[in-house]
Structures are given as structure tokens and as C-alpha cells.
Design a protein around this motif. Structure first.
Motif, PDB file in Angstrom:
ATOM      1  N   ALA A 217       0.850  -1.186   0.000  1.00  0.00           N
ATOM      2  CA  ALA A 217       0.000   0.000   0.000  1.00  0.00           C
ATOM      3  C   ALA A 217       0.885   1.236   0.000  1.00  0.00           C
ATOM      4  O   ALA A 217       1.912   1.255   0.663  1.00  0.00           O
ATOM      5  N   PRO A 218       0.512   2.278  -0.748  1.00  0.00           N
ATOM      6  CA  PRO A 218       1.367   3.457  -0.870  1.00  0.00           C
ATOM      7  C   PRO A 218       1.242   4.400   0.320  1.00  0.00           C
ATOM      8  O   PRO A 218       1.138   5.591   0.168  1.00  0.00           O
ATOM      9  N   ARG A 219       1.240   3.870   1.556  1.00  0.00           N
ATOM     10  CA  ARG A 219       1.083   4.703   2.743  1.00  0.00           C
ATOM     11  C   ARG A 219       2.411   5.246   3.240  1.00  0.00           C
ATOM     12  O   ARG A 219       2.456   6.316   3.791  1.00  0.00           O
ATOM     13  N   ARG A 220       3.463   4.492   3.061  1.00  0.00           N
ATOM     14  CA  ARG A 220       4.744   4.921   3.582  1.00  0.00           C
ATOM     15  C   ARG A 220       5.713   5.122   2.439  1.00  0.00           C
ATOM     16  O   ARG A 220       5.949   4.227   1.650  1.00  0.00           O
ATOM     17  N   ARG A 221       6.294   6.297   2.368  1.00  0.00           N
ATOM     18  CA  ARG A 221       7.222   6.608   1.289  1.00  0.00           C
ATOM     19  C   ARG A 221       8.490   5.785   1.369  1.00  0.00           C
ATOM     20  O   ARG A 221       9.084   5.467   0.360  1.00  0.00           O
ATOM     21  N   VAL A 222       8.913   5.421   2.566  1.00  0.00           N
ATOM     22  CA  VAL A 222      10.121   4.626   2.719  1.00  0.00           C
ATOM     23  C   VAL A 222       9.932   3.269   2.054  1.00  0.00           C
ATOM     24  O   VAL A 222      10.780   2.796   1.307  1.00  0.00           O
ATOM     25  N   ALA A 223       8.787   2.636   2.309  1.00  0.00           N
ATOM     26  CA  ALA A 223       8.517   1.340   1.698  1.00  0.00           C
ATOM     27  C   ALA A 223       8.410   1.469   0.189  1.00  0.00           C
ATOM     28  O   ALA A 223       8.878   0.607  -0.553  1.00  0.00           O
ATOM     29  N   ALA A 224       7.780   2.537  -0.289  1.00  0.00           N
ATOM     30  CA  ALA A 224       7.639   2.740  -1.732  1.00  0.00           C
ATOM     31  C   ALA A 224       9.007   2.955  -2.375  1.00  0.00           C
ATOM     32  O   ALA A 224       9.265   2.464  -3.467  1.00  0.00           O
ATOM     33  N   ALA A 225       9.882   3.697  -1.706  1.00  0.00           N
ATOM     34  CA  ALA A 225      11.216   3.950  -2.255  1.00  0.00           C
ATOM     35  C   ALA A 225      12.015   2.659  -2.323  1.00  0.00           C
ATOM     36  O   ALA A 225      12.732   2.403  -3.291  1.00  0.00           O
ATOM     37  N   ALA A 226      11.881   1.807  -1.311  1.00  0.00           N
ATOM     38  CA  ALA A 226      12.591   0.529  -1.316  1.00  0.00           C
ATOM     39  C   ALA A 226      12.062  -0.360  -2.437  1.00  0.00           C
ATOM     40  O   ALA A 226      12.829  -1.038  -3.118  1.00  0.00           O
ATOM     41  N   ALA A 227      10.736  -0.343  -2.644  1.00  0.00           N
ATOM     42  CA  ALA A 227      10.149  -1.149  -3.709  1.00  0.00           C
ATOM     43  C   ALA A 227      10.597  -0.637  -5.071  1.00  0.00           C
ATOM     44  O   ALA A 227      10.780  -1.407  -6.009  1.00  0.00           O
ATOM     45  N   ALA A 228      10.767   0.682  -5.206  1.00  0.00           N
ATOM     46  CA  ALA A 228      11.178   1.262  -6.480  1.00  0.00           C
ATOM     47  C   ALA A 228      12.598   0.835  -6.839  1.00  0.00           C
ATOM     48  O   ALA A 228      12.937   0.725  -8.006  1.00  0.00           O
ATOM     49  N   ALA A 229      13.425   0.607  -5.822  1.00  0.00           N
ATOM     50  CA  ALA A 229      14.806   0.210  -6.080  1.00  0.00           C
ATOM     51  C   ALA A 229      14.885  -1.233  -6.560  1.00  0.00           C
ATOM     52  O   ALA A 229      15.855  -1.625  -7.192  1.00  0.00           O
ATOM     53  N   HIS A 230      13.882  -2.031  -6.279  1.00  0.00           N
ATOM     54  CA  HIS A 230      13.854  -3.435  -6.664  1.00  0.00           C
ATOM     55  C   HIS A 230      13.418  -3.574  -8.125  1.00  0.00           C
ATOM     56  O   HIS A 230      12.459  -2.966  -8.549  1.00  0.00           O
ATOM     57  N   SER A 231      14.146  -4.353  -8.873  1.00  0.00           N
ATOM     58  CA  SER A 231      13.757  -4.665 -10.242  1.00  0.00           C
ATOM     59  C   SER A 231      13.365  -6.137 -10.290  1.00  0.00           C
ATOM     60  O   SER A 231      14.153  -7.002  -9.908  1.00  0.00           O
ATOM     61  N   ALA A 232      12.145  -6.405 -10.730  1.00  0.00           N
ATOM     62  CA  ALA A 232      11.635  -7.771 -10.750  1.00  0.00           C
ATOM     63  C   ALA A 232      12.414  -8.638 -11.727  1.00  0.00           C
ATOM     64  O   ALA A 232      12.860  -8.174 -12.775  1.00  0.00           O
ATOM     65  N   SER A 233      12.538  -9.903 -11.378  1.00  0.00           N
ATOM     66  CA  SER A 233      13.135 -10.870 -12.295  1.00  0.00           C
ATOM     67  C   SER A 233      12.040 -11.356 -13.251  1.00  0.00           C
ATOM     68  O   SER A 233      10.849 -11.185 -12.996  1.00  0.00           O
ATOM     69  N   TYR A 234      12.452 -11.987 -14.344  1.00  0.00           N
ATOM     70  CA  TYR A 234      11.457 -12.511 -15.275  1.00  0.00           C
ATOM     71  C   TYR A 234      10.637 -13.611 -14.626  1.00  0.00           C
ATOM     72  O   TYR A 234       9.455 -13.776 -14.912  1.00  0.00           O
ATOM     73  N   LYS A 235      11.229 -14.349 -13.703  1.00  0.00           N
ATOM     74  CA  LYS A 235      10.494 -15.390 -12.989  1.00  0.00           C
ATOM     75  C   LYS A 235       9.364 -14.759 -12.178  1.00  0.00           C
ATOM     76  O   LYS A 235       8.254 -15.287 -12.143  1.00  0.00           O
ATOM     77  N   GLU A 236       9.650 -13.633 -11.513  1.00  0.00           N
ATOM     78  CA  GLU A 236       8.611 -12.933 -10.756  1.00  0.00           C
ATOM     79  C   GLU A 236       7.521 -12.407 -11.683  1.00  0.00           C
ATOM     80  O   GLU A 236       6.331 -12.503 -11.374  1.00  0.00           O
ATOM     81  N   LEU A 237       7.920 -11.846 -12.822  1.00  0.00           N
ATOM     82  CA  LEU A 237       6.937 -11.312 -13.767  1.00  0.00           C
ATOM     83  C   LEU A 237       6.052 -12.424 -14.324  1.00  0.00           C
ATOM     84  O   LEU A 237       4.854 -12.228 -14.520  1.00  0.00           O
ATOM     85  N   GLU A 238       6.636 -13.588 -14.580  1.00  0.00           N
ATOM     86  CA  GLU A 238       5.867 -14.715 -15.114  1.00  0.00           C
ATOM     87  C   GLU A 238       4.964 -15.339 -14.060  1.00  0.00           C
ATOM     88  O   GLU A 238       4.100 -16.146 -14.387  1.00  0.00           O
ATOM     89  N   GLY A 239       5.152 -14.958 -12.794  1.00  0.00           N
ATOM     90  CA  GLY A 239       4.330 -15.487 -11.716  1.00  0.00           C
ATOM     91  C   GLY A 239       3.236 -14.542 -11.264  1.00  0.00           C
ATOM     92  O   GLY A 239       2.550 -14.810 -10.287  1.00  0.00           O
ATOM     93  N   ILE A 240       3.042 -13.436 -11.961  1.00  0.00           N
ATOM     94  CA  ILE A 240       2.006 -12.473 -11.577  1.00  0.00           C
ATOM     95  C   ILE A 240       0.635 -13.134 -11.693  1.00  0.00           C
ATOM     96  O   ILE A 240       0.327 -13.781 -12.692  1.00  0.00           O
TER      97      ILE A 240
END
Length: 199
Positions: free
Chosen positions: A30-53
């Protein structure tokens, strides 16, 4: 017809709207905390993660059709269209759009230029209306084909669609949504998407 459409897809949204998550079941933060959003933005999904959506469509249990709307980089659009075609998805609409978005305070780069919070960036929007059973396939296909791993790859939105009407024939519902030579035809003729024998 309006009553039938309303019965298939209620207009009032429940308290919890549908969200996409990975196969592991972890919903997007949930976009409630900017710190969590910033950490998520730094993460780049792998193709395995994308194929598991897997999209959670439980908020719309009676809705038969969904519109998958993807905002992607313009130079990735041909890859997205080709990947959707290879997956048997024939009907789509693509339009050039301009937008702004910023993740974690990072600037997006496009065409050798950095864009900030108020600079509109060229993007492409792809819209695909599919039956409920094809939503995950379309979302995964778009995500893997549009992915570069850098900020500005885009977003995918999944919207409920009350009904589909083909203007030429006045067909309504699943018959109107179906595209000749599309995924349903491929599966009916071969039993699998890859052309092999069915399991």
C-alpha cells in the motif's frame, strides 16, 4: 441488455478492489509509507517474478470481461504487440500518450534526456479486453515483454468491463469479445498454446 450487463459486473466497488500479486500471494504494498515505496522502487523484478504475476479479481466475481490497460515505453510497444500476438491475443488498441510518474525520487530517462516530476514523458498505452480466464496471461505477457528493469517501464491496470458489443453484427458478450484466430481458436484446434498435443 443493461440489466444483464449490470448483473454480470456490479457497478458499485466493494471495499477491497482487485489487485495483482505475485504467485507467492504477496500483494503490492500500500502506498502509505514513502520509505517502503522507495525501497520497492529500487527493486527490479526478475522474469520469474513477472511470469508469476496473478491478478486478484475476487472483487468482481460476476464480471466476465476485463480491460487490461498498460502504459509502456514507446520503443517496447512492438515487443508487447508481438508477444501478445504470439500468445494468441488478437484484439488490442494502442495509442501514444504522455504522462508523468516518479518512483522513489528517481528521474526517468528517455531519448537521452532526464525527466522530473512535472515533465511529461512520451509513452504508449495498450488496451486489451479479454475474458476473465485470460487476464493473467495478458498481464504476464505485457509485463515480461515491456520489462527493462529500469524506472519508467510502466504500469498495468486491470478494469472490469460490464459487457462487449460488436457493432457490425450486434453480438453481445463472449461472442462479441472473441477474435477469429485468437487464443480460443488456437486452444480448440491444438489443445495447447504451443501447438502440441493437449495434456
Amino acid at each position: 441488455m443493461a440489466l444483464a450487463a449490470a448483473a454480470r459486473c456490479p457497478a458499485r466497488l466493494p471495499a477491497r478492489a482487485g489487485r495483482c500479486s505475485t504467485a507467492a500471494g504477496a500483494a503490492a504494498p500500500a502506498p502509505r509509507r514513502r520509505v517502503a515505496a522507495a525501497a520497492a522502487a529500487a527493486h527490479s523484478a526478475s522474469y520469474k517474478e513477472l511470469e508469476g504475476i496473478a491478478c486478484d479479481l475476487s472483487a468482481f466475481p460476476n464480471c466476465s470481461f476485463f480491460r487490461v490497460e498498460a502504459i509502456v515505453r514507446p520503443w517496447r510497444l512492438p515487443y508487447v504487440i508481438n508477444a501478445l500476438g504470439d500468445a494468441g491475443i488478437r484484439g488490442m488498441t494502442a495509442t501514444p500518450v504522455r504522462g508523468v510518474g516518479m518512483q522513489g525520487g528517481n528521474k526517468e530517462r528517455y531519448g537521452g534526456t532526464e525527466f522530473s516530476l512535472t515533465d511529461l514523458v512520451e509513452k504508449s498505452k495498450v488496451e486489451i479486453v479479454v475474458v476473465r480466464e485470460q487476464v493473467d496471461l495478458v498481464v504476464r505477457t505485457v509485463a515480461t515483454s515491456a520489462h527493462t528493469g529500469e524506472i519508467g517501464d510502466g504500469k498495468i491496470f486491470v478494469h472490469p468491463v460490464a459487457d462487449v458489443v460488436r457493432i457490425r453484427t450486434a453480438e453481445v458478450g463472449g461472442v462479441a469479445e472473441r477474435m477469429a484466430g485468437g487464443l480460443e481458436d488456437i486452444l480448440n484446434s491444438t489443445g495447447t498454446l504451443d501447438g502440441g498435443a493437449g495434456n
